[in-house]
Design a protein around this motif. Sequence first.
Motif, PDB file in Angstrom:
ATOM      1  N   PHE A 157      24.352  96.730 -15.959  1.00 57.66           N
ATOM      2  CA  PHE A 157      25.200  96.177 -14.911  1.00 57.66           C
ATOM      3  C   PHE A 157      26.077  97.265 -14.294  1.00 57.66           C
ATOM      4  N   GLU A 158      26.665  96.959 -13.141  1.00 56.11           N
ATOM      5  CA  GLU A 158      27.494  97.930 -12.426  1.00 56.11           C
ATOM      6  C   GLU A 158      28.957  97.892 -12.827  1.00 56.11           C
ATOM      7  N   HIS A 159      29.362  96.890 -13.578  1.00 58.62           N
ATOM      8  CA  HIS A 159      30.763  96.767 -13.991  1.00 58.62           C
ATOM      9  C   HIS A 159      30.855  96.418 -15.472  1.00 58.62           C
ATOM     10  N   GLU A 201      40.491  93.371 -17.032  1.00 57.27           N
ATOM     11  CA  GLU A 201      40.366  94.593 -16.246  1.00 57.27           C
ATOM     12  C   GLU A 201      38.880  94.873 -16.049  1.00 57.27           C
ATOM     13  N   THR A 202      38.541  95.565 -14.970  1.00 56.98           N
ATOM     14  CA  THR A 202      37.154  95.924 -14.726  1.00 56.98           C
ATOM     15  C   THR A 202      37.043  97.418 -14.435  1.00 56.98           C
ATOM     16  N   ALA A 203      35.916  97.990 -14.816  1.00 57.37           N
ATOM     17  CA  ALA A 203      35.609  99.387 -14.519  1.00 57.37           C
ATOM     18  C   ALA A 203      34.237  99.432 -13.880  1.00 57.37           C
ATOM     19  N   THR A 204      34.090 100.304 -12.904  1.00 61.99           N
ATOM     20  CA  THR A 204      32.815 100.448 -12.207  1.00 61.99           C
ATOM     21  C   THR A 204      31.985 101.540 -12.859  1.00 61.99           C
ATOM     22  N   LEU A 205      30.688 101.295 -12.991  1.00 63.42           N
ATOM     23  CA  LEU A 205      29.752 102.261 -13.549  1.00 63.42           C
ATOM     24  C   LEU A 205      28.992 102.945 -12.423  1.00 63.42           C
ATOM     25  N   GLY A 258      33.249 105.667 -14.972  1.00 58.53           N
ATOM     26  CA  GLY A 258      34.430 105.224 -15.685  1.00 58.53           C
ATOM     27  C   GLY A 258      35.657 105.001 -14.830  1.00 58.53           C
ATOM     28  N   THR A 259      35.533 105.039 -13.522  1.00 61.00           N
ATOM     29  CA  THR A 259      36.678 104.794 -12.663  1.00 61.00           C
ATOM     30  C   THR A 259      37.054 103.321 -12.712  1.00 61.00           C
ATOM     31  N   ILE A 260      38.305 103.043 -13.008  1.00 59.27           N
ATOM     32  CA  ILE A 260      38.750 101.655 -13.052  1.00 59.27           C
ATOM     33  C   ILE A 260      39.058 101.208 -11.633  1.00 59.27           C
ATOM     34  N   LEU A 261      38.319 100.214 -11.192  1.00 58.92           N
ATOM     35  CA  LEU A 261      38.502  99.647  -9.857  1.00 58.92           C
ATOM     36  C   LEU A 261      38.925  98.197  -9.996  1.00 58.92           C
TER      37      LEU A 261
END
Length: 159
Positions: free
Chosen positions: A122-124, A139-143, A146-149
């Motif tokens: 998955f992307e998140h 909280e969510t992070a984008t793959l 590791g940037t938390i968006l």
Amino acid sequence: MFQNNVELRIGSTLISELKRYVHENGTYRESGGILIGTRSTTQNIYEVTRITFPPPCDDLQRLSFTRHKAIANGAIRSAWLNSGGKENYLGEWHTHDEPNPRPSKMDECVIKRLARHTSCSFEHLFLIILGNSNKIFIETATLPGGTILGEEVELPWPD
């Protein structure tokens, strides 16, 4: 929904299971598990379909816990196989012994590390923190990277 238009859905049954776990076990020692679920094929909507709970062999401490990785990986693999590859790892949940849970510096490092090094399809990724006063923090992070968006979401627990 997060600011980056990512939505995480968790059914009331799973929320009730988490609430029951916290009620029965307290938050004085951190404990946690894995989020397993699916992603919509047409939208940025993720749904948690399964949650693992700590087995007796996990090491639960006041401010941290160590998960038995083989058991957690087995649960993820089993969900993936039994769903025909639709269900997979979505992230982590754990407890904090505080009324308004927020990620610690260690939590931030962990979600960034997972986002950089996971083989998730998955992307998140998601991090859910359960507090001791009926509040959860998501909280969510984008793959990859590791940037938390997105933004943190604090929700009262359902009755």
